[in-house]
Design a protein around this motif. Structure first.
Motif, mmCIF file in Angstrom:
data_model
loop_
_atom_site.group_PDB
_atom_site.id
_atom_site.type_symbol
_atom_site.label_atom_id
_atom_site.label_comp_id
_atom_site.label_asym_id
_atom_site.label_seq_id
_atom_site.Cartn_x
_atom_site.Cartn_y
_atom_site.Cartn_z
ATOM 1 N N ALA A 165 -2.122 -0.261 4.337
ATOM 2 C CA ALA A 165 -3.574 -0.689 4.798
ATOM 3 C C ALA A 165 -3.953 -1.618 5.416
ATOM 4 O O ALA A 165 -3.858 -2.037 7.005
ATOM 5 C CB ALA A 165 -4.617 0.598 5.053
ATOM 6 N N CYS A 166 -3.335 -3.412 5.189
ATOM 7 C CA CYS A 166 -4.294 -4.176 4.791
ATOM 8 C C CYS A 166 -3.250 -4.865 5.652
ATOM 9 O O CYS A 166 -3.187 -5.929 6.256
ATOM 10 C CB CYS A 166 -4.453 -5.281 3.401
ATOM 11 S SG CYS A 166 -5.984 -4.067 2.529
ATOM 12 N N PHE A 167 -1.968 -4.335 5.538
ATOM 13 C CA PHE A 167 -0.745 -5.036 5.758
ATOM 14 C C PHE A 167 -1.209 -4.612 7.413
ATOM 15 O O PHE A 167 -0.915 -5.715 8.806
ATOM 16 C CB PHE A 167 0.939 -4.909 5.237
ATOM 17 C CG PHE A 167 2.067 -5.505 6.254
ATOM 18 C CD1 PHE A 167 2.496 -6.501 6.045
ATOM 19 C CD2 PHE A 167 2.322 -4.229 7.165
ATOM 20 C CE1 PHE A 167 3.265 -6.512 6.690
ATOM 21 C CE2 PHE A 167 3.719 -4.772 7.908
ATOM 22 C CZ PHE A 167 3.796 -5.670 7.517
ATOM 23 N N ILE A 168 -1.230 -3.637 8.113
ATOM 24 C CA ILE A 168 -1.201 -2.866 9.256
ATOM 25 C C ILE A 168 -2.478 -3.455 9.823
ATOM 26 O O ILE A 168 -2.359 -4.630 10.899
ATOM 27 C CB ILE A 168 -1.510 -1.333 9.277
ATOM 28 C CG1 ILE A 168 0.412 -1.408 9.185
ATOM 29 C CG2 ILE A 168 -1.818 -1.431 10.293
ATOM 30 C CD1 ILE A 168 -0.235 0.628 8.578
ATOM 31 N N ILE A 169 -3.270 -3.750 9.387
ATOM 32 C CA ILE A 169 -4.730 -4.677 9.895
ATOM 33 C C ILE A 169 -3.932 -6.127 9.875
ATOM 34 O O ILE A 169 -4.589 -6.681 11.396
ATOM 35 C CB ILE A 169 -5.666 -4.408 9.067
ATOM 36 C CG1 ILE A 169 -6.008 -2.510 8.875
ATOM 37 C CG2 ILE A 169 -7.068 -5.445 9.379
ATOM 38 C CD1 ILE A 169 -7.027 -2.241 8.371
ATOM 39 N N SER A 170 -3.454 -6.756 8.817
ATOM 40 C CA SER A 170 -3.627 -8.070 9.575
ATOM 41 C C SER A 170 -2.644 -8.183 9.699
ATOM 42 O O SER A 170 -2.710 -9.322 11.052
ATOM 43 C CB SER A 170 -2.746 -9.366 7.697
ATOM 44 O OG SER A 170 -2.836 -10.011 8.110
ATOM 45 N N PHE A 171 -1.105 -7.539 10.643
ATOM 46 C CA PHE A 171 -0.505 -7.904 11.220
ATOM 47 C C PHE A 171 -0.812 -7.707 12.871
ATOM 48 O O PHE A 171 -0.718 -8.401 13.702
ATOM 49 C CB PHE A 171 0.600 -6.679 11.261
ATOM 50 C CG PHE A 171 2.010 -6.149 12.168
ATOM 51 C CD1 PHE A 171 2.604 -7.356 12.543
ATOM 52 C CD2 PHE A 171 1.641 -5.251 13.298
ATOM 53 C CE1 PHE A 171 3.585 -7.397 12.861
ATOM 54 C CE2 PHE A 171 2.930 -5.534 14.529
ATOM 55 C CZ PHE A 171 3.325 -6.617 14.311
ATOM 56 N N ILE A 172 -2.056 -6.670 12.730
ATOM 57 C CA ILE A 172 -2.878 -6.203 14.351
ATOM 58 C C ILE A 172 -3.939 -7.385 14.918
ATOM 59 O O ILE A 172 -3.433 -7.849 15.793
ATOM 60 C CB ILE A 172 -3.781 -5.111 14.421
ATOM 61 C CG1 ILE A 172 -2.614 -3.805 14.444
ATOM 62 C CG2 ILE A 172 -4.471 -4.504 15.670
ATOM 63 C CD1 ILE A 172 -3.089 -2.954 13.543
ATOM 64 N N THR A 173 -4.000 -8.099 13.682
ATOM 65 C CA THR A 173 -4.492 -9.307 14.108
ATOM 66 C C THR A 173 -4.448 -10.347 14.090
ATOM 67 O O THR A 173 -5.012 -11.476 15.095
ATOM 68 C CB THR A 173 -5.957 -9.359 12.681
ATOM 69 O OG1 THR A 173 -6.407 -8.370 12.035
ATOM 70 C CG2 THR A 173 -6.991 -10.099 12.759
ATOM 71 N N GLU A 174 -2.933 -10.976 13.416
ATOM 72 C CA GLU A 174 -2.391 -12.067 14.117
ATOM 73 C C GLU A 174 -1.952 -11.580 15.638
ATOM 74 O O GLU A 174 -1.743 -12.753 16.155
ATOM 75 C CB GLU A 174 -0.882 -12.135 12.880
ATOM 76 C CG GLU A 174 -1.537 -12.315 11.551
ATOM 77 C CD GLU A 174 -2.202 -13.685 11.631
ATOM 78 O OE1 GLU A 174 -1.629 -14.583 12.080
ATOM 79 O OE2 GLU A 174 -3.155 -13.501 11.037
#
Length: 239
Positions: A165-174
């Motif tokens: 989930a952290c990876f996906i959230i960070s990916f969306i943020t970037e």
């Protein structure tokens, strides 16, 4: 505005994360114990335990919402829009630019055995401290994400779901930063955020779960069912 180059910023963020990791479960356990509420589907001495557990869950939702709002503010609203789309996809480039070394990684390991650890580290020099602090802050900002997701939501108490989930959230943020030109798309940020999420999940298992679980020692050392379950999932489901 959060300034990674300021030492005070790193201290403040670190202190806030430490308070969340260690103080939140202590308060949670003591308040529930004082109210006679069992957090683990056992028998509660308080007849209003179900209502109190719902209130507890709403408070935890509120804590998570405050964190999300603070995170969104820091990554989007503290930055002005740039004129161009900025992309930085070289992994670990920030650390490579921040550290100057006389050796490659293999030669550095060899130097440790030949010259000793202290002498080997004399061949490494920090030339851009602000890049190191930026990586550090990106890790620290996602520790609460990896910690609060399993703490608040039972869905994230299994396997690597918090880290994913952290990876996906960070990916969306970037990508949102790239689309709206708020900062730039940085691969190092994605890696640092994911690492922070992993550290947060480990801290939840080692601290949050242990502190709020009064029988963790018995289950950890003598209960075979716990050992069998731990191979396929991170933790038992809490209320």
């Amino acid at each position: 505005m959060l300034n990674a180059n300021r030492f005070s910023t790193n201290i403040i963020v670190t202190c806030l994360v430490l308070v969340m990791v260690f103080v939140l479960p202590l308060i949670d356990r003591r308040v529930c114990a004082r109210l006679g509420v069992n957090l683990h589907h056992g028998v509660s001495s308080n007849p209003n335990a179900d209502a109190l557990l719902q209130i507890r869950q709403m408070i935890l939702f509120g804590v998570f919402a405050v964190y999300i709002a603070a995170y969104a503010y820091l990554v989007f609203f503290t930055r002005s829009a740039s004129e161009a789309y900025l992309v930085h996809i070289a992994p670990f480039a920030d650390l490579q630019n921040a550290i100057d070394t006389d050796y490659g990684l293999f030669d550095f390991i060899v130097a440790i055995f030949k010259e000793g650890v202290q002498q080997a580290f004399t061949h490494i020099r920090v030339v851009k401290f602000e890049d190191i602090t930026q990586v550090y802050l990106n890790i620290m900002l996602f520790i609460p994400m990896g910690y609060l997701l399993p703490y608040v939501f039972s869905f994230f108490r299994s396997g690597i779901r918090p880290v994913l989930a952290c990876f996906i959230i960070s990916f969306i943020t970037e990508n949102l930063q790239l689309i709206f030109r708020r900062g730039f798309y940085d691969m190092d940020d994605l890696l640092a955020n994911t690492l922070g999420g992993f550290i947060g999940q480990m801290l939840y298992i080692w601290v949050g779960y242990v502190v709020t679980h009064p029988d963790w020692r018995r289950e950890l050392f003598t209960n075979r069912r716990w050992q069998k379950t731990a191979r396929s999932s991170a933790l038992y489901t809490l209320a």
